[in-house]
Motif scaffolding. Structure first.
Motif, PDB file in Angstrom:
ATOM      1  N   SER A  83      25.185  46.694  33.364  1.00  0.00           N
ATOM      2  CA  SER A  83      25.820  47.404  34.483  1.00  0.00           C
ATOM      3  C   SER A  83      25.822  48.920  34.315  1.00  0.00           C
ATOM      4  CB  SER A  83      27.257  46.919  34.673  1.00  0.00           C
ATOM      5  OG  SER A  83      28.090  47.442  33.657  1.00  0.00           O
ATOM      6  N   LYS A  84      25.796  49.398  33.056  1.00  0.00           N
ATOM      7  CA  LYS A  84      25.864  50.826  32.750  1.00  0.00           C
ATOM      8  C   LYS A  84      27.151  51.463  33.272  1.00  0.00           C
ATOM      9  CE  LYS A  84      21.949  53.132  32.881  1.00  0.00           C
ATOM     10  NZ  LYS A  84      20.678  53.713  33.327  1.00  0.00           N
ATOM     11  N   ASP A  85      28.198  50.659  33.412  1.00  0.00           N
ATOM     12  CA  ASP A  85      29.470  51.149  33.928  1.00  0.00           C
ATOM     13  C   ASP A  85      30.601  50.364  33.265  1.00  0.00           C
ATOM     14  OD1 ASP A  85      31.250  52.615  35.438  1.00  0.00           O
ATOM     15  OD2 ASP A  85      30.672  51.759  37.357  1.00  0.00           O
ATOM     16  N   VAL A  86      31.827  50.790  33.512  1.00  0.00           N
ATOM     17  CA  VAL A  86      32.976  50.042  33.006  1.00  0.00           C
ATOM     18  C   VAL A  86      32.928  48.644  33.608  1.00  0.00           C
ATOM     19  CG1 VAL A  86      35.488  49.903  32.956  1.00  0.00           C
ATOM     20  CG2 VAL A  86      34.372  52.121  32.822  1.00  0.00           C
ATOM     21  N   LEU A  87      33.099  47.655  32.767  1.00  0.00           N
ATOM     22  CA  LEU A  87      33.142  46.268  33.232  1.00  0.00           C
ATOM     23  C   LEU A  87      34.504  45.693  32.869  1.00  0.00           C
ATOM     24  CD1 LEU A  87      31.805  43.699  34.385  1.00  0.00           C
ATOM     25  CD2 LEU A  87      31.041  43.199  32.049  1.00  0.00           C
ATOM     26  N   ILE A  88      35.210  45.193  33.875  1.00  0.00           N
ATOM     27  CA  ILE A  88      36.523  44.582  33.650  1.00  0.00           C
ATOM     28  C   ILE A  88      36.476  43.166  34.178  1.00  0.00           C
ATOM     29  CG2 ILE A  88      38.996  44.671  34.154  1.00  0.00           C
ATOM     30  CD1 ILE A  88      38.637  47.712  34.625  1.00  0.00           C
ATOM     31  N   ILE A  89      36.840  42.223  33.307  1.00  0.00           N
ATOM     32  CA  ILE A  89      36.982  40.829  33.711  1.00  0.00           C
ATOM     33  C   ILE A  89      38.435  40.462  33.441  1.00  0.00           C
ATOM     34  CG2 ILE A  89      36.211  38.454  33.370  1.00  0.00           C
ATOM     35  CD1 ILE A  89      33.509  39.582  32.442  1.00  0.00           C
ATOM     36  N   ASP A  90      39.228  40.429  34.517  1.00  0.00           N
ATOM     37  CA  ASP A  90      40.667  40.187  34.394  1.00  0.00           C
ATOM     38  C   ASP A  90      40.982  38.818  33.803  1.00  0.00           C
ATOM     39  OD1 ASP A  90      41.171  42.676  35.593  1.00  0.00           O
ATOM     40  OD2 ASP A  90      41.148  41.802  37.594  1.00  0.00           O
ATOM     41  N   ASP A  91      40.172  37.822  34.139  1.00  0.00           N
ATOM     42  CA  ASP A  91      40.356  36.468  33.604  1.00  0.00           C
ATOM     43  C   ASP A  91      38.980  35.838  33.410  1.00  0.00           C
ATOM     44  OD1 ASP A  91      40.972  33.855  32.913  1.00  0.00           O
ATOM     45  OD2 ASP A  91      42.540  33.655  34.433  1.00  0.00           O
ATOM     46  N   THR A  92      38.582  35.682  32.163  1.00  0.00           N
ATOM     47  CA  THR A  92      37.235  35.184  31.848  1.00  0.00           C
ATOM     48  C   THR A  92      36.999  33.762  32.342  1.00  0.00           C
ATOM     49  OG1 THR A  92      37.970  34.433  29.662  1.00  0.00           O
ATOM     50  CG2 THR A  92      37.004  36.653  29.812  1.00  0.00           C
ATOM     51  N   LEU A  93      38.060  32.996  32.514  1.00  0.00           N
ATOM     52  CA  LEU A  93      37.884  31.621  32.993  1.00  0.00           C
ATOM     53  C   LEU A  93      37.548  31.574  34.478  1.00  0.00           C
ATOM     54  CD1 LEU A  93      40.692  29.667  31.093  1.00  0.00           C
ATOM     55  CD2 LEU A  93      38.293  30.022  30.448  1.00  0.00           C
ATOM     56  N   ASN A  94      37.786  32.676  35.190  1.00  0.00           N
ATOM     57  CA  ASN A  94      37.498  32.747  36.619  1.00  0.00           C
ATOM     58  C   ASN A  94      36.208  33.510  36.929  1.00  0.00           C
ATOM     59  OD1 ASN A  94      39.835  31.323  37.229  1.00  0.00           O
ATOM     60  ND2 ASN A  94      41.062  33.193  37.345  1.00  0.00           N
ATOM     61  N   ASP A  95      35.481  33.902  35.916  1.00  0.00           N
ATOM     62  CA  ASP A  95      34.246  34.658  36.120  1.00  0.00           C
ATOM     63  C   ASP A  95      33.053  33.783  35.722  1.00  0.00           C
ATOM     64  OD1 ASP A  95      31.975  36.522  35.346  1.00  0.00           O
ATOM     65  OD2 ASP A  95      33.418  37.969  36.119  1.00  0.00           O
ATOM     66  N   LEU A 105      35.349  30.626  24.961  1.00  0.00           N
ATOM     67  CA  LEU A 105      36.264  29.482  24.999  1.00  0.00           C
ATOM     68  C   LEU A 105      36.857  29.194  23.622  1.00  0.00           C
ATOM     69  CD1 LEU A 105      34.224  27.160  27.388  1.00  0.00           C
ATOM     70  CD2 LEU A 105      36.282  28.508  27.944  1.00  0.00           C
ATOM     71  N   ALA A 106      36.027  29.225  22.582  1.00  0.00           N
ATOM     72  CA  ALA A 106      36.498  28.949  21.220  1.00  0.00           C
ATOM     73  C   ALA A 106      37.510  29.996  20.747  1.00  0.00           C
ATOM     74  CB  ALA A 106      35.325  28.878  20.259  1.00  0.00           C
ATOM     75  N   GLY A 107      37.305  31.251  21.147  1.00  0.00           N
ATOM     76  CA  GLY A 107      38.209  32.321  20.751  1.00  0.00           C
ATOM     77  C   GLY A 107      39.381  32.509  21.695  1.00  0.00           C
ATOM     78  N   ASN A 108      39.439  31.681  22.743  1.00  0.00           N
ATOM     79  CA  ASN A 108      40.488  31.776  23.753  1.00  0.00           C
ATOM     80  C   ASN A 108      40.563  33.185  24.354  1.00  0.00           C
ATOM     81  OD1 ASN A 108      42.553  30.751  25.385  1.00  0.00           O
ATOM     82  ND2 ASN A 108      44.130  31.454  23.955  1.00  0.00           N
ATOM     83  N   ILE A 109      39.404  33.812  24.556  1.00  0.00           N
ATOM     84  CA  ILE A 109      39.347  35.144  25.151  1.00  0.00           C
ATOM     85  C   ILE A 109      39.519  35.010  26.667  1.00  0.00           C
ATOM     86  CG2 ILE A 109      37.918  37.203  25.517  1.00  0.00           C
ATOM     87  CD1 ILE A 109      38.869  36.731  22.578  1.00  0.00           C
ATOM     88  N   ARG A 110      40.521  35.677  27.190  1.00  0.00           N
ATOM     89  CA  ARG A 110      40.811  35.578  28.628  1.00  0.00           C
ATOM     90  C   ARG A 110      40.623  36.901  29.371  1.00  0.00           C
ATOM     91  NH1 ARG A 110      44.098  31.375  30.337  1.00  0.00           N
ATOM     92  NH2 ARG A 110      43.473  32.129  32.400  1.00  0.00           N
TER      93      ARG A 110
END
Length: 184
Positions: A83-95, A105-110
């Motif tokens: 993207s070459k820009d700031v990337l924000i994923i507020d909830d990884t389970l919804n992306d 998933l293994a690291g429970n990163i949200r």
């Protein structure tokens, strides 16, 4: 390289890593203060500063995690590079980019926020990111402060380029008794 997204300028981007002497680096303690600041700014548990190579993301600094490298296809940072820009994923389970990623998933990163580390020509050399185990939304102030932090990290990475160029010049002077230098 075909198993994950990569920028159109990927070949030249990788050449830049070589030119700047940034390939195959390990942990560098000088970046730790920036990684810790990313956690404080975003109120996240973890942060990473890394160089993205062809197949692997090599970690220069890491807070809260014990990582030296990650296979590129498992990283969220690959999308920041793209993207070459700031990337924000507020909830990884919804992306859709991250919802089925086994490492996430293994690291429970949200939550994920990543900024590209770019050279003066716009080539992304790596990323600085912060992640957490809970979804969250950052304020504009947090995002802007994180961008400023990213600029400082970029300057530190690019200073390596200048050190490489300086050492080439020193070598040239050392082998030449009759060096004539013209400066504009």
């Amino acid at each position: 390289m075909l198993n994950y997204p990569f920028p159109e300028n990927e070949v030249e981007r990788i050449k830049r890593l070589t030119t700047y002497d940034l390939k195959g680096l390990g942990k560098e303690p000088e970046f730790d203060v920036f990684a810790e600041a990313a956690c404080l700014i975003t109120d996240c548990r973890y942060s990473i500063i890394a160089i993205m190579e062809e197949e692997t993301q090599f970690i220069q600094s890491c807070v809260g995690l014990e990582l030296d490298s990650v296979e590129r296809h498992n990283t969220i940072c690959q999308y920041t590079v793209l993207s070459k820009d700031v990337l924000i994923i507020d909830d990884t389970l919804n992306d859709p980019r991250t919802a089925t990623n086994s490492l996430i998933l293994a690291g429970n990163i949200r939550f994920y926020v990543g900024l590209p580390i770019m050279d003066d020509d716009g080539f992304v050399l790596g990323t600085i990111c912060a992640v957490d185990t809970e979804p969250k939304i950052l304020s504009e102030k947090q995002i802007n402060t994180l961008k400023q932090l990213g600029e400082a990290v970029t300057k530190l990475f690019l200073s390596k380029k200048h050190k490489v160029q300086s050492s080439y010049f020193e070598e040239l002077v050392a082998v030449s008794n009759n060096l004539i230098c013209v400066l504009d």
